[in-house]
Design an enzyme around this catalytic site. Structure first.
Site, PDB file in Angstrom:
ATOM      1  N   SER A 114      40.072  40.201  85.567  1.00 38.38           N
ATOM      2  CA  SER A 114      38.625  40.284  85.354  1.00 38.38           C
ATOM      3  C   SER A 114      38.213  41.105  84.132  1.00 38.38           C
ATOM      4  CB  SER A 114      37.935  40.825  86.601  1.00 38.38           C
ATOM      5  OG  SER A 114      37.942  39.847  87.625  1.00 38.38           O
TER       6      SER A 114
ATOM      7  N   ALA B 280      43.731  45.703  83.826  1.00 32.99           N
ATOM      8  CA  ALA B 280      43.240  45.728  85.205  1.00 32.99           C
ATOM      9  C   ALA B 280      43.569  47.035  85.906  1.00 32.99           C
ATOM     10  CB  ALA B 280      43.841  44.564  85.993  1.00 32.99           C
ATOM     11  N   CYS B 281      44.707  47.633  85.572  1.00 33.05           N
ATOM     12  CA  CYS B 281      45.138  48.760  86.395  1.00 33.05           C
ATOM     13  C   CYS B 281      45.905  49.800  85.594  1.00 33.05           C
ATOM     14  CB  CYS B 281      45.991  48.258  87.562  1.00 33.05           C
ATOM     15  SG  CYS B 281      47.242  47.050  87.099  1.00 33.05           S
TER      16      CYS B 281
ATOM     17  N   ASN C 101      49.144  50.699  91.373  1.00 37.05           N
ATOM     18  CA  ASN C 101      47.712  50.438  91.214  1.00 37.05           C
ATOM     19  C   ASN C 101      47.048  50.322  92.592  1.00 37.05           C
ATOM     20  OD1 ASN C 101      48.796  47.917  91.974  1.00 37.05           O
ATOM     21  ND2 ASN C 101      47.175  46.841  90.890  1.00 37.05           N
TER      22      ASN C 101
ATOM     23  N   CYS D  69      46.055  48.065  94.686  1.00 36.97           N
ATOM     24  CA  CYS D  69      46.527  47.141  95.731  1.00 36.97           C
ATOM     25  C   CYS D  69      48.020  47.159  95.918  1.00 36.97           C
ATOM     26  CB  CYS D  69      46.065  45.738  95.401  1.00 36.97           C
ATOM     27  SG  CYS D  69      44.288  45.557  95.516  1.00 36.97           S
ATOM     28  N   GLY D  70      48.719  48.020  95.205  1.00 34.30           N
ATOM     29  CA  GLY D  70      50.128  48.251  95.462  1.00 34.30           C
ATOM     30  C   GLY D  70      51.091  47.294  94.799  1.00 34.30           C
ATOM     31  N   GLU D  71      50.577  46.298  94.044  1.00 36.67           N
ATOM     32  CA  GLU D  71      51.478  45.298  93.487  1.00 36.67           C
ATOM     33  C   GLU D  71      51.989  45.648  92.095  1.00 36.67           C
ATOM     34  OE1 GLU D  71      47.689  44.204  91.510  1.00 36.67           O
ATOM     35  OE2 GLU D  71      48.269  44.932  93.500  1.00 36.67           O
TER      36      GLU D  71
ATOM     37  N   PRO E 228      46.092  40.465  93.435  1.00 42.88           N
ATOM     38  CA  PRO E 228      44.913  39.853  94.072  1.00 42.88           C
ATOM     39  C   PRO E 228      44.162  38.995  93.065  1.00 42.88           C
ATOM     40  CG  PRO E 228      45.009  42.212  94.501  1.00 42.88           C
ATOM     41  CD  PRO E 228      46.024  41.930  93.443  1.00 42.88           C
ATOM     42  N   THR E 229      43.626  37.899  93.528  1.00 43.14           N
ATOM     43  CA  THR E 229      42.896  36.998  92.625  1.00 43.14           C
ATOM     44  C   THR E 229      41.498  36.734  93.173  1.00 43.14           C
ATOM     45  OG1 THR E 229      43.797  35.031  93.727  1.00 43.14           O
ATOM     46  CG2 THR E 229      45.038  35.913  91.871  1.00 43.14           C
TER      47      THR E 229
ATOM     48  N   THR F  83      38.064  37.227  92.607  1.00 39.81           N
ATOM     49  CA  THR F  83      37.015  36.467  91.930  1.00 39.81           C
ATOM     50  C   THR F  83      37.566  35.401  90.995  1.00 39.81           C
ATOM     51  OG1 THR F  83      36.852  38.286  90.347  1.00 39.81           O
ATOM     52  CG2 THR F  83      35.217  38.203  92.100  1.00 39.81           C
ATOM     53  N   ILE F  84      38.747  35.637  90.401  1.00 40.36           N
ATOM     54  CA  ILE F  84      39.245  34.615  89.478  1.00 40.36           C
ATOM     55  C   ILE F  84      39.664  33.356  90.225  1.00 40.36           C
ATOM     56  CG2 ILE F  84      39.893  36.275  87.707  1.00 40.36           C
ATOM     57  CD1 ILE F  84      42.831  35.781  88.454  1.00 40.36           C
TER      58      ILE F  84
END
Length: 785
Positions: free
Chosen positions: A75, A90-91, A272, A274-276, A446-447, A449-450
């Site tokens: 985003s 993003a992070c 970050n 969400c942990g990914e 995580p996706t 809104t995209i």
């Protein structure tokens, strides 16, 4: 190329992504957004001596994969590329050392990152435990959890440019002396609301757990053991809390370090939000996702339609279903996506010099996938099947291998990442090694809104959450949204009806719908149809080919036991996952149900006749006060009147020159509050109903955030009509508390005041869903990690 966007995609783009002028009016079209982004990212090749013609061709290629909805960057890139801000990551992860200087320097950096649209992760494990002696002052330390509350309050105060809210990950090692306080720090859903929390689990802890042993707690300040705890009891507490409200999650920190590509630079400590995305201190990462739902050939190139005749007992590599995947397109899009994300690093304007330096040393990127469930449905493969797991192995290994090929090619033409020497890819004796441009290549992020923009497209590697749901529209009517793939097949097979969709919306699953063909029920499974074991297995197979980690929620039904959660945590470790996040349906006490539950037991007793409540008549003369409050819509004047006995009796509102809908809504609120007063409803209950309701235009009034006109009314009622002894703090008492309490207490108080109600979208009032470690609104695109 014609850009085909769904209604939801257009709404999300308009609200959150398209450029606006000073008055808030949209001044950009979707095609212009994608052109702006493609042009900005392609321009990085100027640094490498490419001609204008070559750069124009690259821009066109980037533009094509975005407008074809085959690839989307994260985003911040869509929002900021080609603009003055130009913060595209993003992070980020930031270090926190055991000193006040470090704690508050990092807090400052955090605020700048949140303002620019990024999320942040921290390990608080270096901070000395609570009640430790502070030699310089002779006092005692307040401990890591107190500083998490400081960070939480600061995050609440920073709204990310009106587009994204701040998000944090807080991590504490399982061997930190304050680990028990950390595990329970989010026992209330109103505390530390801007953080996800995860316990960093070590290999040693898991060995001690398996052997039923105690393990050492280590003071990070002295690096000495201070006491021991039972590994089983600590693990049981983690599981109990996760069963209660989904937190804490687990980060298998030693496993993450087993795959650290640059161990000479340091060890991983945090991820970050969400942990990914696991990162070294000050690193950032650029994320993007390939839309697998678009990687399928047209009908006729395989014949895998859902018609009740397809068998799924053969390995997908040998079936017509697998042949329907367009592997050539997937290869081409993967190569362009790696090129895009690598270029992004060069045109990015980083929030801090330290972040730019760390990011460019390793040039890490995180290419992932979305639309996995949508792809499976098109191939007639149930999500919870060996066939799906086998295909996941094939698809993600293909993406990783092609990403490696492109990074090697870029390494030859643009150079290897600067700290390649000494990395795990450096040429070893008897081995060719991998000469890469990027230290890491793949991440399943995580996706939220995209995936809405790229729709119809399921989120990340998650299964479908629901086949139909309600979306609130502006006049407060509910609009029924139906999963496009399900609607298509239902109409083609002749069993579609509005009555059926209504039933599905209320039930949430078609598992028991005998009037729907069995092959359809088998393929169109939703997250709660799928056992946690299948969720974990799917995460694990994607993890095999993911350099970083995988963001996924392991969904549990409401009736799941603590033992079920325990087994999922253990299975995630056994199968090689780098972390795990679970969520038990309706486990957060204030969650608004995502689907209707009409199966509650009916009371078979004869109902007693209840006395009707009649409002008191209005006396001829009544007295009160009028309070002026500055809201985001203008000055609101709120009059509260009391009867002869001093009891609250009525409320009137007036807003400047407001008319139309605003005036009518305010009058309606005033009438209903007055009716509640006159009917003897407890005033605190009225305040609770109105408090923290959000609108798109919050404001500040005497140092406090006013979320909406309804919130302003609640605060005035509280201030004027509740005594100081009330359990709910008034605005004046908050001011006094902030002035006279210690800094830590003030921050805690402020965090409680601004606590959010989980489950309700603050932008549109729709339902928030727990997916990929976040909550998101399908209706308007709001997301919060």
């Amino acid at each position: 190329m014609t850009l085909k966007l769904s209604e939801n995609a257009l709404k999300v783009l308009e609200k959150r992504y398209l450029s606006k002028d000073e008055t808030g009016c949209v001044v950009e079209k979707p095609q212009e957004l994608f052109r702006r982004v493609a042009k900005a990212i392609a321009s990085a090749d100027k640094l490498y001596g490419k001609t204008e013609e070559e750069i124009a061709q690259l821009e066109e290629a980037f533009y094509r994969i975005m407008t074809a909805l085959e690839f989307m960057p994260n985003s911040p890139c869509l929002m900021n590329a080609g603009k003055e801000l130009a913060q595209l990551s993003a992070c980020f992860t930031l270090p926190i050392e055991d000193s006040m200087e470090s704690i508050f320097e990092t807090l400052k950096a955090t605020s700048l990152i949140h303002q620019s649209g990024g999320g942040t992760g921290f390990s608080f494990s270096r901070l000395r435990p609570k009640n430790s002696m502070v030699r310089t002052t002779g006092g005692v330390a307040s401990g890591p959890i107190s500083f998490m509350r400081v960070y939480d309050a600061a995050t609440e105060a920073v709204k990310q440019g009106g587009c994204r809210r701040g998000a944090n990950m807080g991590i504490l090692r399982v061997d930190h002396p304050d680990i028990l306080e950390f595990i329970t720090c989010k026992n209330s859903n109103k505390e530390i609301t801007n953080f996800n929390i995860s316990v960093a689990i070590t290999h040693d802890f898991m060995r001690k757990l398996q052997n039923g042993q105690e393990y050492d707690l280590i003071d990070p300040h002295t690096n000495k053991a201070v006491r021991q705890l039972s590994a089983k009891k600590v693990f049981d507490l983690i599981v109990k809390q996760a069963h209660k409200n989904g937190e804490p999650g687990l980060i298998f920190i030693d496993r993450m370090n087993d795959f650290n590509p640059t161990p000479k630079l340091g060890r991983y400590e945090s991820t970050n939000p969400c942990g990914e995305q696991v990162l070294l201190p000050y690193e950032s990462c650029d994320l993007g996702s390939v839309n697998l739902a678009r990687m399928i050939k047209e009908k006729g190139a395989g014949g895998c339609e859902i018609d009740g005749s397809t068998t799924l007992t053969i390995n997908p590599e040998q079936t017509k279903c697998a042949e329907r995947i367009d592997w050539d397109k997937l290869r081409s899009v993967t190569h362009l996506a790696v090129y895009f994300l690598d270029n992004l690093i060069d045109v990015n304007k980083f929030p801090l010099p330290a972040i730019e330096k760390a990011t460019k040393l390793t040039r890490k990127i995180g290419l992932g996938v979305m639309g996995w469930a949508s792809l499976l449905i098109q191939l007639n493969i149930p999500y919870n099947s060996d066939e799906a797991v086998n295909l996941a192995d094939k698809v993600m290994s293909f993406v990783l291998n092609e990403a490696i090929k492109k990074s090697q090619e870029l390494g030859k033409t643009k150079g290897l990442f600067p700290v390649f020497e000494g990395s795990i890819y450096d040429k070893k004796e008897g081995s060719k090694g991998l000469r890469l441009r990027n230290a890491t290549l793949t991440t399943i992020a995580p996706t939220g809104t995209i995936s809405i923009i790229a729709g119809p497209c399921s989120s990340g590697i998650e299964p479908l959450f629901a086949l139909s749901y309600y979306r609130n529209v502006m006049d407060n009517n509910k609009l029924m949204e139906v999963e496009p793939l399900f609607e298509k097949v239902a109409r083609e097979r002749g069993f579609y009806s509005r009555e059926l969709i209504q039933r599905i919306t209320e039930k949430g699953s078609i598992h028991d719908f005998k009037d729907i063909p069995g092959d359809i029920r088998r393929v169109f499974v939703t997250s709660h149809d799928i056992s946690p074991e299948w969720h974990v297995r799917m995460q694990a197979v994607f993890q095999k080919y993911t350099h970083n980690a995988v963001s996924k929620t392991i969904n549990f039904p409401h009736e799941a036991t603590i033992e079920d959660v325990e087994r999922a945590y253990e299975l995630a470790y056994e199968l090689g996952c780098k972390g795990i996040t679970i969520y038990r349906d309706r486990s957060r006490e204030e969650q608004v149900l995502n689907i209707a539950h009409n199966e509650q037991k009916q009371d078979t007793k004869t109902p007693e006749t209840k006395k009707e409540i009649a409002p008191q008549p209005r006396p001829e003369v009544i007295s009160g006060t009028t309070t002026k409050v500055a809201t985001g819509c203008g000055n609101l004047y709120i009059t509260t009147n009391s009867d002869e006995g001093g009891m609250p009796f009525e409320l009137f509102t007036q807003m400047g020159k407001a008319g139309g809908c605003a005036a009518s809504q305010l009058e309606a609120i005033g009438r209903l509050v007055s009716l509640a007063f006159r009917s003897g409803i407890e005033v605190k209950s009225i305040i609770e109903q109105l408090r923290n309701i959000r609108c798109p235009s919050p404001s500040w009034e005497k140092g406090q955030r006013i979320f909406s006109c309804a919130d302003a009314i609640a605060r005035v009622i509280e201030k004027r009509l509740i005594n100081g002894a009330s359990a709910v703090a008034s605005l004046e008492s908050v001011d006094m508390a902030m002035k006279h309490s210690s800094s830590d207490e003030a921050v805690i108080f402020n965090a409680k005041l601004h606590g959010e109600i989980m489950g309700v979208c603050p932008d549109c009032g729709g339902t928030l869903r727990h997916e990929e470690g976040c909550v998101k609104c399908q209706g308007c695109g709001f997301s919060k990690c």
